[in-house]
Scaffold this active site. Structure first.
Site, PDB file in Angstrom:
ATOM      1  N   GLU A  17     -12.347  -2.077  12.176  1.00 44.08           N
ATOM      2  CA  GLU A  17     -12.401  -1.341  10.911  1.00 44.08           C
ATOM      3  C   GLU A  17     -13.553  -1.812  10.023  1.00 44.08           C
ATOM      4  OE1 GLU A  17      -8.797  -1.531   8.632  1.00 44.08           O
ATOM      5  OE2 GLU A  17      -9.653  -0.431   6.940  1.00 44.08           O
ATOM      6  N   ASP A  53      -8.302  -8.833   3.918  1.00 50.55           N
ATOM      7  CA  ASP A  53      -8.038  -7.714   4.815  1.00 50.55           C
ATOM      8  C   ASP A  53      -9.100  -7.590   5.909  1.00 50.55           C
ATOM      9  OD1 ASP A  53      -6.950  -5.481   5.891  1.00 50.55           O
ATOM     10  OD2 ASP A  53      -7.373  -4.145   4.226  1.00 50.55           O
ATOM     11  N   GLU A  83       0.823  -1.208   0.000  1.00 50.60           N
ATOM     12  CA  GLU A  83       0.000   0.000   0.000  1.00 50.60           C
ATOM     13  C   GLU A  83       0.861   1.265   0.000  1.00 50.60           C
ATOM     14  OE1 GLU A  83      -2.671  -0.694   3.326  1.00 50.60           O
ATOM     15  OE2 GLU A  83      -3.999  -1.834   2.007  1.00 50.60           O
ATOM     16  N   TRP A 119      -8.132  -1.578  -6.026  1.00 52.54           N
ATOM     17  CA  TRP A 119      -7.746  -2.249  -4.785  1.00 52.54           C
ATOM     18  C   TRP A 119      -7.904  -3.769  -4.817  1.00 52.54           C
ATOM     19  CZ3 TRP A 119      -5.066   0.275  -1.104  1.00 52.54           C
ATOM     20  CH2 TRP A 119      -5.053   1.675  -1.187  1.00 52.54           C
TER      21      TRP A 119
END
Ligand code: GCU
Length: 721
Positions: free
Chosen positions: A396, A368, A289, A581
């Site tokens: 998250e 993720d 990233e 992504w």
């Protein structure tokens, strides 16, 4: 206890407890009865005889090598054979607890063990002082139990003070400087020790300019934090930027094989250990990233990790090298590149090349931290490497500490997963290095054992790492019930086979002390008052299944990532669908899901050993909850429970919202309950309003999207917005 800050801590904790509840404490300090004297005895009243070897103690905490041996310990030792116990060493952090002849004894080889033993007593509460208890040996499954703080020193223009932080500001940093409230760091250390955590990384894995300097001219700040954490056995680690030799050292290159670069790292480590002699080591996010890494120099991640490992080795430090390496510039038209494959593709060929003080830190799933992913196949692909599994305690992708989502059941599933099927080791074994014999019997329905498991041999693992969910919020974690995730992380890192429901009980006891409101008995809930029992029941009803509730109203059947881009809160089905992504669902009018089969897809299923490579390859055998992770199927595809995919989407999304509404009203029913402080009740009540709103939004967006794409109406005729 001998000297040292940990011994002092044990003494202070006992003294504090005595002062609070009555009773006295006697500490045999070094110099009075020898360096390995009994540590602390607690008397039934404040008048504890000072001169005698022991007073009329209820509790004795002692080091195993203590001289003279306290009477209670001697008496207990004569009973050990009768209790079936052995005399194994407790190790650096383990302890023995027993109660005999009216005295509770905690014994440990080292002061850290006494500290953990003390917190174990706190968990037991009055049960520790009731009936006789046979000798129990407790030792952590793994040496490293680490929380990574994604805290920025300077406020980041996009990510703020804490990246993916949902609990206020950082407890370490504020506006570019060390926090002015180091007392809170001390309180945090105590909280961590009570959960069993013994390491923290104090800055974000994305190392920006101000944070990079923690390694050089800002080491003093790190040392100040370390000073506050040390008395509770918590060691500091630093996230280090791979390009530090360039950014901080002014070198023209960060090539890990360059002589000057290696020297720079060696000097940096030396300076760091001068400032913080017990520094744990470095955490590195490289080639990920946008972070710099060894690829820029044509070097491998083993080259990169080993250079830092060599610098740390003379001081006993370790490198946590993250395996979260993937191409985030993918084109959605490219159907062969698959982010899920990336970690294993990059790292498996490097097995055996890492130094012993490198721990490869592997996210639990291949993508993720989604609410549902398969277990990362990389965990089964590196038998000659020390592996740690990384989970995200900060929520998250699971409601950002505005939603109740007790994550221990998910982590337990990960830890219990057996990549080679029933006869092979589980993830818990792989990351702790314990043999498969320690594990409970696997459930019968698991597929049979497969290839390659013989390559796995017990070796020291890297343990469990969690991304912290703590901030400077009054309740520490934003959502007060998210504290249970922090606690459960520590407990699972210590004992990976612990039962999440039992862990939640411990947390309920410690947080709300419901059993203290009634008569206590030997088993947790015996003797509870009606109100205490109701509180416990209600919290279990709200929390035990809250992860599955979240899963129901979020992205369906393991497909993941239908979140709003950037901040990742709330639904946006196509938000990431055409971005680089690599997080696609490929929904069209005919079907949904990602074809990751070997036959027609990206081949990701082939990264698993048998039997999972075959189970996941087959749309018929694949577990329903992962179907869309592995397969692109028509909306009419029939699941194992007989429902179609489209009907499952509707049903789970309606059900998920109903479950949130139910949990919300259960919580409302606790208003005024004596053991739930009013402020805490109000915070959770407000958050439940938001959770319900957001769950409805998820339901409506997901259901409407798939109704419109598929044209298939809800079989039960409910209104779809
Ligand atoms: C996720 C998260 C990032 C974080 C990254 C990581 O992608 O959104 O904020 O930096 O994980 O684990 O490195």
């Amino acid at each position: 206890c001998g000297g040292g800050p940990l011994a002092e801590t044990v003494h202070d904790e006992v003294a504090r407890a005595c002062a609070r509840y009555g009773g006295g404490v006697r500490h045999s300090a070094p110099g009075t009865t020898g360096d390995r004297s009994p540590c602390a005895g607690v008397g039934g009243d404040a008048d504890v005889p000072g001169g005698a070897e022991e007073g009329p103690f209820d509790l004795v905490l002692a080091l195993t090598g203590a001289e003279p041996v306290p009477d209670a310990v001697r008496r207990l030792r004569t009973k050990w054979p009768a209790h079936g116990g052995d005399d194994r060493p407790t190790g650096e952090e383990g302890f023995v607890v027993a109660r005999h002849d009216g005295v509770t004894v905690v014994l440990a080889d080292e002061p850290a063990g006494l500290l953990y033993g003390l917190f174990h007593l706190v968990r037991l509460g009055e049960r520790a002082f009731g009936a006789a208890r046979p000798r129990e040996l407790h030792r952590p499954a793994t040496r490293r139990r680490m929380l990574d703080h994604w805290d920025n020193v300077a406020v980041h223009p996009v990510m703020g003070q804490v990246e993916r932080g949902y609990a206020g500001g950082s407890i370490f940093w504020r506006d570019g400087a060390l926090t002015g409230d180091l007392a809170r760091v001390g309180a945090y250390a105590r909280l961590l020790a009570a959960c069993g955590v013994n390491a923290v990384t104090v800055n974000n894995v994305n190392v920006h300019a101000a944070e990079a300097r923690l390694l050089t001219d800002r080491l003093g700040d790190v040392a100040a934090i370390a000073d506050r954490l040390r008395p509770y056995g918590v060691r500091v680690h630093l996230s280090a930027g791979f390009a530090s030799p360039v950014v901080l050292g002014g070198l023209p290159t960060a090539d890990p094989l360059d002589h000057d670069v290696r020297t720079w790292w060696a000097r940096a480590a030396e300076r760091a250990y001068q400032a913080i002699p017990d520094l744990g080591g470095f955490v590195v996010k490289a080639d990920s990233e946008g972070q710099p890494g060894p690829f820029a120099y044509g070097r491998s991640h083993a080259d990169g990790a080993n250079t830092l490992a060599d610098a740390l080795a003379p001081f006993g430090g370790v490198v946590h090298w993250r395996a979260f390496v993937y191409d985030h510039r993918q084109d959605w038209r490219d159907r062969s590149t698959d982010r899920a494959r990336a970690a294993r593709d990059h790292f498996a060929p490097l097995d055996g090349l890492f130094r012993d003080n490198v721990i490869l830190q592997v996210k639990h799933g291949p993508m993720d931290f989604q609410p549902r992913e398969p277990v990362s196949p990389l965990l089964a692909a590196m038998p000659r490497t020390r592996l740690a599994v990384e989970v995200q305690v900060t929520q998250e992708y699971t409601g950002q500490q505005r939603h109740v989502c007790y994550l221990a059941p998910m982590w337990s599933e990960v830890l219990a997963f057996r990549p080679w099927g029933t006869a092979g080791p589980a993830v818990a074994n792989i990351v702790t290095g314990a043999t498969a014999d320690d594990a409970p019997e696997p459930p019968d329905e698991e597929p049979q054992d497969g290839e390659g498991r013989d390559r796995w041999a017990a070796r020291e693992g890297g343990g469990l790492v969690g991304v912290s969910n703590v901030g400077d919020d009054h309740f520490w974690t934003g959502h007060p019930l998210a504290q249970a995730n922090l606690y459960a992380f520590g407990r699972l890192a210590w004992a990976p086979w612990a039962d999440p429901v039992a862990i939640l009980d411990e947390w309920i006891d410690l947080t709300f002390a419901p059993s203290k409101t009634g008569e206590t008995g030997d088993a947790g809930d015996v003797g509870e008052t009606g109100e205490a029992a109701r509180l416990r029941r209600t919290l279990h009803a709200i929390m035990d299944g809250s992860w599955r509730t979240y899963e129901r109203y979020a992205a369906p059947l393991g497909v993941g990532f239908m979140v709003r881009p950037g901040h990742h809160y709330g639904p946006d089905v196509d938000g990431y669908e055409y971005t680089p992504w690599g997080t696609y669902h490929f929904a069209d009018r005919d079907g949904v899901g990602v074809d990751r089969t070997r036959a027609t897809g990206t081949g990701f299923t082939g990264q698993f050993p048998r039997p999972w490579s075959q189970v996941y390859e087959s749309a018929e055998r694949c577990p329903d909850e992962l179907l869309l992770f592995f397969h692109h199927v028509p909306y009419g595809h029939v699941l194992h429970d007989g429902s179609t995919v489209i009907q499952h989407i509707y049903d789970t999304h309606f059900a998920g919202v109903e479950q949130v509404a139910e949990a919300r009203s259960l919580w409302a029913g606790l208003a005024g309950a004596g053991s739930v402080p009013a402020g805490l009740h109000a915070r959770v009540r407000e958050l439940f309003d938001e959770q319900l709103r957001c769950a409805e939004e998820w339901r409506d967006q997901i259901n409407a999207y798939f109704f419109r794409k598929s044209g298939v109406p809800d079989a039960r005729g409910r209104r779809i917005h």
